[in-house]
Structures are given as structure tokens and as C-alpha cells.
Design a protein around this motif. Structure first.
Motif, PDB file in Angstrom:
ATOM      1  N   ASP A  62       0.822  -1.221   0.000  1.00 28.33           N
ATOM      2  CA  ASP A  62       0.000   0.000   0.000  1.00 28.33           C
ATOM      3  C   ASP A  62       0.851   1.263   0.000  1.00 28.33           C
ATOM      4  N   ARG A  63       1.925   1.228  -0.772  1.00 27.42           N
ATOM      5  CA  ARG A  63       2.761   2.404  -0.983  1.00 27.42           C
ATOM      6  C   ARG A  63       2.500   2.912  -2.391  1.00 27.42           C
ATOM      7  N   VAL A  64       2.788   4.188  -2.604  1.00 30.66           N
ATOM      8  CA  VAL A  64       2.518   4.820  -3.888  1.00 30.66           C
ATOM      9  C   VAL A  64       3.835   5.219  -4.548  1.00 30.66           C
ATOM     10  N   LEU A  65       3.958   4.948  -5.827  1.00 21.33           N
ATOM     11  CA  LEU A  65       5.160   5.300  -6.576  1.00 21.33           C
ATOM     12  C   LEU A  65       5.160   6.798  -6.861  1.00 21.33           C
ATOM     13  N   CYS A  66       6.212   7.461  -6.429  1.00 13.18           N
ATOM     14  CA  CYS A  66       6.369   8.899  -6.668  1.00 13.18           C
ATOM     15  C   CYS A  66       7.717   9.146  -7.329  1.00 13.18           C
ATOM     16  N   LEU A  67       7.796  10.242  -8.074  1.00 11.01           N
ATOM     17  CA  LEU A  67       9.025  10.613  -8.761  1.00 11.01           C
ATOM     18  C   LEU A  67       9.647  11.827  -8.087  1.00 11.01           C
ATOM     19  N   ARG A  68      10.973  11.939  -8.175  1.00 12.11           N
ATOM     20  CA  ARG A  68      11.702  13.083  -7.617  1.00 12.11           C
ATOM     21  C   ARG A  68      11.191  14.356  -8.289  1.00 12.11           C
ATOM     22  N   HIS A  69      10.861  15.375  -7.473  1.00 10.88           N
ATOM     23  CA  HIS A  69      10.364  16.643  -8.010  1.00 10.88           C
ATOM     24  C   HIS A  69      10.595  17.762  -7.005  1.00 10.88           C
ATOM     25  N   ASP A  70      11.322  18.802  -7.408  1.00 11.26           N
ATOM     26  CA  ASP A  70      11.551  19.985  -6.572  1.00 11.26           C
ATOM     27  C   ASP A  70      11.993  19.653  -5.146  1.00 11.26           C
ATOM     28  N   GLY A  71      12.968  18.784  -5.011  1.00  9.52           N
ATOM     29  CA  GLY A  71      13.514  18.465  -3.697  1.00  9.52           C
ATOM     30  C   GLY A  71      12.697  17.476  -2.893  1.00  9.52           C
ATOM     31  N   GLY A  72      11.588  17.026  -3.420  1.00  8.60           N
ATOM     32  CA  GLY A  72      10.741  16.048  -2.744  1.00  8.60           C
ATOM     33  C   GLY A  72      10.252  15.033  -3.767  1.00  8.60           C
ATOM     34  N   TYR A  73       9.092  14.470  -3.497  1.00 11.57           N
ATOM     35  CA  TYR A  73       8.511  13.500  -4.420  1.00 11.57           C
ATOM     36  C   TYR A  73       7.101  13.931  -4.771  1.00 11.57           C
ATOM     37  N   ALA A  74       6.690  13.623  -5.997  1.00  8.86           N
ATOM     38  CA  ALA A  74       5.356  13.958  -6.479  1.00  8.86           C
ATOM     39  C   ALA A  74       4.873  12.864  -7.422  1.00  8.86           C
ATOM     40  N   LEU A  75       3.585  12.861  -7.673  1.00 12.40           N
ATOM     41  CA  LEU A  75       3.025  11.934  -8.647  1.00 12.40           C
ATOM     42  C   LEU A  75       3.371  12.423 -10.046  1.00 12.40           C
ATOM     43  N   ALA A  76       3.635  11.489 -10.930  1.00 10.48           N
ATOM     44  CA  ALA A  76       3.970  11.837 -12.310  1.00 10.48           C
ATOM     45  C   ALA A  76       2.739  12.351 -13.035  1.00 10.48           C
ATOM     46  N   GLU A  77       2.944  13.372 -13.874  1.00  7.54           N
ATOM     47  CA  GLU A  77       1.846  13.960 -14.629  1.00  7.54           C
ATOM     48  C   GLU A  77       2.411  14.592 -15.893  1.00  7.54           C
TER      49      GLU A  77
END
Length: 180
Positions: A62-77
Motif C-alpha cells: 500500500d505504498r505509492v510510486l512517486c518521482l523526484r520533483h523539486d527536492g521532494g517527491y510527487a506523482l507523475a503527470e
């Protein structure tokens, strides 16, 4: 082939049927997409809402895949490209290009949009238009992402409770855990 306006209309119609509380927020993009589909062109001088797509991928923990974005992680879009046949295909293409994900599937009954979110102009990086993010839910084993992407920090499996987008976290909690 590319994502057509009538496909966006179908996806939004399905989503609005499944989530009637979101209807009012989505009517501007639904109306614009219907107008584009009927006229086969944009007559709004490019002021119509911008549609983006993204994949929400969760694993067996139950973990979510996030990508590196602006020093943290975000969902890809991303915006769909000319080569994409559907919004969900565009979402998966983005993940495959960014982190090499493979062996991803949808759960039966969850093929349509998982979440549609709206961001006002000035609150996103896409300029002066209303942004509509159509997100799809996929499942994958934690090993579906190239290990080098995890090790280098380009991607991470983020625990559900650490997801910083309240609408995504709430929808995932409802879907995975069964909260109201």
C-alpha cells in the motif's frame, strides 16, 4: 493516433457518473471537450482547460510510486502526446520513460479515471489555463521499478499516509482500506 476530445468526454462522463460530488468542478472541462468534439476544433482561442494525465501506482505494501520533483517527491503527470492512443496509455508511457516501470495492471472494475482534480490558473506550471488532471490507478509489485531508480532517488515508494495530496490520499484510503 492521439487522444481525442470524444475520449476525454467519455472518461469525464464515466468519472462524473461514479463521483457525482465532483460534477460542478468538472463541468467547464466537460463542456469544452464536448464542444471540441462536436466542432472538431478549438474555438476558445486556447483558453479552454488543459487536460493532463497521470498514473497512481500502488504496490503490495500500500505504498505509492512517486518521482523526484523539486527536492521532494510527487506523482507523475504530463500532457498527452500525439503518439498516445488514450489518457491511461499516456500516463503509463510517462512512468515507463521516467523510471522504467513494467508489469503494471489495473484491477477489474477500476479501468476508468481514479481521480480527476482541478487546479486554478497560477497554482500550476502550465500557464493561465484551468488544469484538469485525470489520474488512473494501477497496481504493481514493488520490484516493477528499476532498482537503480530507487537507489538513486529518482523514484520512491511512499507510504500512503505520507502522500501530500489530500484528494489522492483520501481516494486511495477509500479504495485500498475501505474508509468512507
Amino acid at each position: 493516433m492521439s487522444v481525442r476530445d470524444d475520449q476525454i468526454v467519455r472518461e469525464l462522463s464515466h468519472y462524473i457518473y461514479e463521483h457525482p460530488a465532483d460534477r460542478m468542478a468538472l463541468m467547464p472541462v466537460y463542456d469544452a471537450a464536448r464542444d471540441h468534439s462536436q466542432r472538431r476544433a478549438c474555438t476558445h482561442e486556447q483558453r479552454c482547460p488543459l487536460v493532463t494525465t497521470g498514473a497512481v501506482v500502488d504496490d503490495e505494501h500500500d505504498r505509492v510510486l512517486c518521482l523526484r520533483h523539486d527536492g521532494g517527491y510527487a506523482l507523475a503527470e504530463a500532457e498527452p502526446e500525439e503518439r498516445d492512443d488514450s489518457l491511461s496509455e499516456a500516463a503509463l508511457r510517462l512512468l515507463a520513460e521516467e523510471v522504467g516501470i513494467r508489469d503494471v495492471w489495473t484491477q477489474p472494475g477500476a479501468e476508468g479515471p481514479f481521480l480527476v482534480d482541478v487546479t486554478r490558473p497560477g497554482q500550476h506550471r502550465y500557464g493561465p489555463r484551468l488544469r484538469i488532471g485525470i489520474r488512473y490507478l494501477f497496481r504493481a509489485h514493488s520490484g516493477a521499478v528499476f532498482q537503480s531508480m530507487i537507489e538513486t532517488g529518482a523514484a520512491a515508494w511512499v507510504p500512503l499516509l505520507d502522500i501530500g495530496i489530500p484528494s489522492v490520499r483520501a481516494r486511495l484510503e477509500h479504495h485500498l482500506i475501505g474508509t468512507p
